[in-house]
Design an enzyme around this catalytic site. Structure first.
Site, PDB file in Angstrom:
ATOM      1  N   ASP A   1       0.903  -0.962   0.046  1.00 44.41           N
ATOM      2  CA  ASP A   1      -0.074  -0.125  -0.151  1.00 44.41           C
ATOM      3  C   ASP A   1       0.893   1.342  -0.205  1.00 44.41           C
ATOM      4  O   ASP A   1       1.600   1.349   0.933  1.00 44.41           O
ATOM      5  CB  ASP A   1      -0.984   0.026   1.295  1.00 44.41           C
ATOM      6  CG  ASP A   1      -1.787   1.182   1.179  1.00 44.41           C
ATOM      7  OD1 ASP A   1      -1.833   2.082   0.496  1.00 44.41           O
ATOM      8  OD2 ASP A   1      -2.680   1.097   2.403  1.00 44.41           O
TER       9      ASP A   1
ATOM     10  N   ASP B   1      -3.085   2.296  -5.555  1.00 43.78           N
ATOM     11  CA  ASP B   1      -1.999   2.268  -4.957  1.00 43.78           C
ATOM     12  C   ASP B   1      -2.016   1.006  -3.948  1.00 43.78           C
ATOM     13  O   ASP B   1      -1.367   1.113  -3.053  1.00 43.78           O
ATOM     14  CB  ASP B   1      -1.969   3.430  -4.120  1.00 43.78           C
ATOM     15  CG  ASP B   1      -2.700   3.491  -2.849  1.00 43.78           C
ATOM     16  OD1 ASP B   1      -3.747   2.627  -2.774  1.00 43.78           O
ATOM     17  OD2 ASP B   1      -2.144   4.035  -1.822  1.00 43.78           O
ATOM     18  N   GLU B   2      -2.774  -0.210  -4.341  1.00 45.70           N
ATOM     19  CA  GLU B   2      -2.412  -1.447  -3.514  1.00 45.70           C
ATOM     20  C   GLU B   2      -2.566  -2.423  -4.254  1.00 45.70           C
ATOM     21  O   GLU B   2      -3.198  -2.537  -5.457  1.00 45.70           O
ATOM     22  CB  GLU B   2      -3.789  -1.401  -2.576  1.00 45.70           C
ATOM     23  CG  GLU B   2      -3.724  -0.489  -1.371  1.00 45.70           C
ATOM     24  CD  GLU B   2      -5.092  -0.699  -0.460  1.00 45.70           C
ATOM     25  OE1 GLU B   2      -5.408  -1.842  -0.341  1.00 45.70           O
ATOM     26  OE2 GLU B   2      -5.537   0.541   0.045  1.00 45.70           O
TER      27      GLU B   2
END
Ligand code: DCP
Ligand code: CA
Length: 412
Positions: free
Chosen positions: A11, A107-108
């Site tokens: 993350d 973003d993960e």
């Protein structure tokens, strides 16, 4: 007993805000809010820099509130294209580590590293190596969790933010995870938390050790299921995007004329989308093993979640059960939804649920398809589906495409 797995979850830290601080040195070390330009269309903060967090500012907060909490915070416009490019570069680094990479948001991502542990020299080497590469090549920090399941890996990546690395072995679960409050479990939103609290369950330990019968009574199979999740006994597969070159998928999505945060209404939207997808699968004589749900919120924050079936299916009840399950697990209660999408991938030529004389459902589908042809997707719904899935069916269904008068008449 399934063989043990090792899943990594990564993350990016304060993703949009960190990218902006990287691009503009004047923003470094300062409280920065991205996405919420005061007085402009976006009304909430998409990403707050770590310098803004001590003021209580976080993603999803209305801009006005953020300004009151920190009057000297700097507000900058979000630049989606830039973040997407960097996101792709993160995924490329992950693909160098393992070919089992499943991005779950901008973003993960989850990475199944079970098969490459020895090659890279173990969990710590992989975690450190990934963080170093992201820092060296992208000049950004990320937080990483490595654990036997996806859920524990995601919780691990959140434990030591920013720039953290948390490795959770089965023996660490009690020490690291059990003391946390139940709302730290991905998928336990405010209403679920409230229901657990009402049973006297506030920590994950209390959840893990609760009487399964009591949980079953209150939550059905989801109760004991959740206990297995927090104990690290239940995992689901990491499904790589596209599952190799040339993969096809069948999918559909709807942008709503008005954002909705009403779960019952969203359920109806989702069912209609699933019905369209199932129908296209049937028409092409295809069945799929993986379902992907996309939720785009009113602020354009977009997340995707996947789940796999043990057998390929094009049965709309199967597909809806999984799609709704994913929605319930992941929907941020109270957030307006702009778009829902469902796609089915890992396609094969036939349904594993064979059509036979006793399968009256499969005989029903062609009939329903014909009816939908005539009257439109939005109006024809089997009463059994409604009974099963909707306690309070709503009769005002609005899609971006208005109903025709004929449809409206029939709907009334
Ligand atoms: N995002 C958004 N709108 C939201 C939440 C998030 O547009 N309501 C975007 C901006 C974030 C990115 O998604 O940078 C990732 O969301 P996270 O919740 O992971 O937030 P951050 O990466 O900003 O912070 P953290 O360090 O807590 O992960
Ligand atoms: Ca993040």
């Amino acid at each position: 007993m399934p063989s043990p797995q090792t899943i990594l979850h990564v993350d990016m830290d304060a993703f949009f805000a960190s990218v902006e601080q990287l691009r503009d040195p004047a923003l470094r070390g300062k409280p920065v809010c991205v996405g919420g330009i005061p007085g402009q269309d976006r009304s909430v903060v998409a990403s707050a820099s770590y310098e803004a967090r001590p003021y209580g500012i976080h993603a999803g907060m209305p801009v006005g509130q953020a300004q009151r909490l920190c009057p000297h915070a700097i507000f900058v416009r979000a630049r989606g294209g830039v973040y997407l490019e960097i996101s792709k570069r993160v995924v490329a680094i992950l693909n160098d580590i393992s070919d089992r990479v499943e991005p779950s948001s901008i973003d993960e991502a989850y990475v199944d590293i079970t098969g490459v542990l020895k090659y890279w020299g173990g969990t710590e080497a992989i975690g450190m190596g990934l963080k170093e590469r992201v820092k060296r090549e992208l000049h950004l920090t990320c937080s990483v969790g490595i654990a036997p399941t996806r859920t524990l890996a995601k919780m691990g990546s959140d434990l030591r933010k920013p720039d953290g690395l948390t490795i959770i072995t089965p023996d660490d679960v009690e020490r690291l995870i059990f003391p946390l409050p139940v709302q730290k479990v991905p998928g336990i939103g405010p209403s679920f938390q409230e229901a657990l609290n009402a049973l006297g369950i506030t920590t994950i330990r209390q959840l893990a050790e609760a009487d399964p019968q009591a949980l079953f009574k209150r939550f059905g199979v989801n109760g004991p299921h959740l206990q297995d999740v927090v104990r690290g006994k239940l995992n689901w597969e990491v499904v790589p995007e596209g599952e190799g070159p040339g993969e096809k998928s069948v999918g559909n999505s709807r942008t709503f004329s008005q954002d909705s945060d009403d779960p019952e209404q969203l359920k109806i939207y989702l069912l209609t989308i699933v019905q369209m997808v199932a129908r296209r699968l049937r028409e092409a004589d295809l069945a799929g093993r993986t379902l992907t749900l996309t939720i785009r919120y009113g602020d354009f924050h977009t997340v995707t979640h996947r789940k796999s079936f043990s057998l390929a299916t094009n049965d709309e009840n199967d597909l809806f059960r999984v799609a709704w399950g994913l929605f319930e697990e992941n929907y941020l209660l109270g957030s307006p939804v702009r778009l829902l999408g469902v796609s089915v991938s890992r396609l094969s030529a036939r349904s594993a649920r064979q059509t036979d004389l006793f399968d009256k459902e499969s005989k029903l589908y062609p009939v329903l398809d014909a009816l939908r042809d005539k009257f439109g997707e939005d109006v024809i719904r089997r009463s059994s589906t409604l009974e099963v899935h909707f306690r309070k069916p709503k009769d005002n269904i609005h899609f971006s495409k208005p109903l025709t008068n004929e449809q409206r008449r029939r709907h009334d």
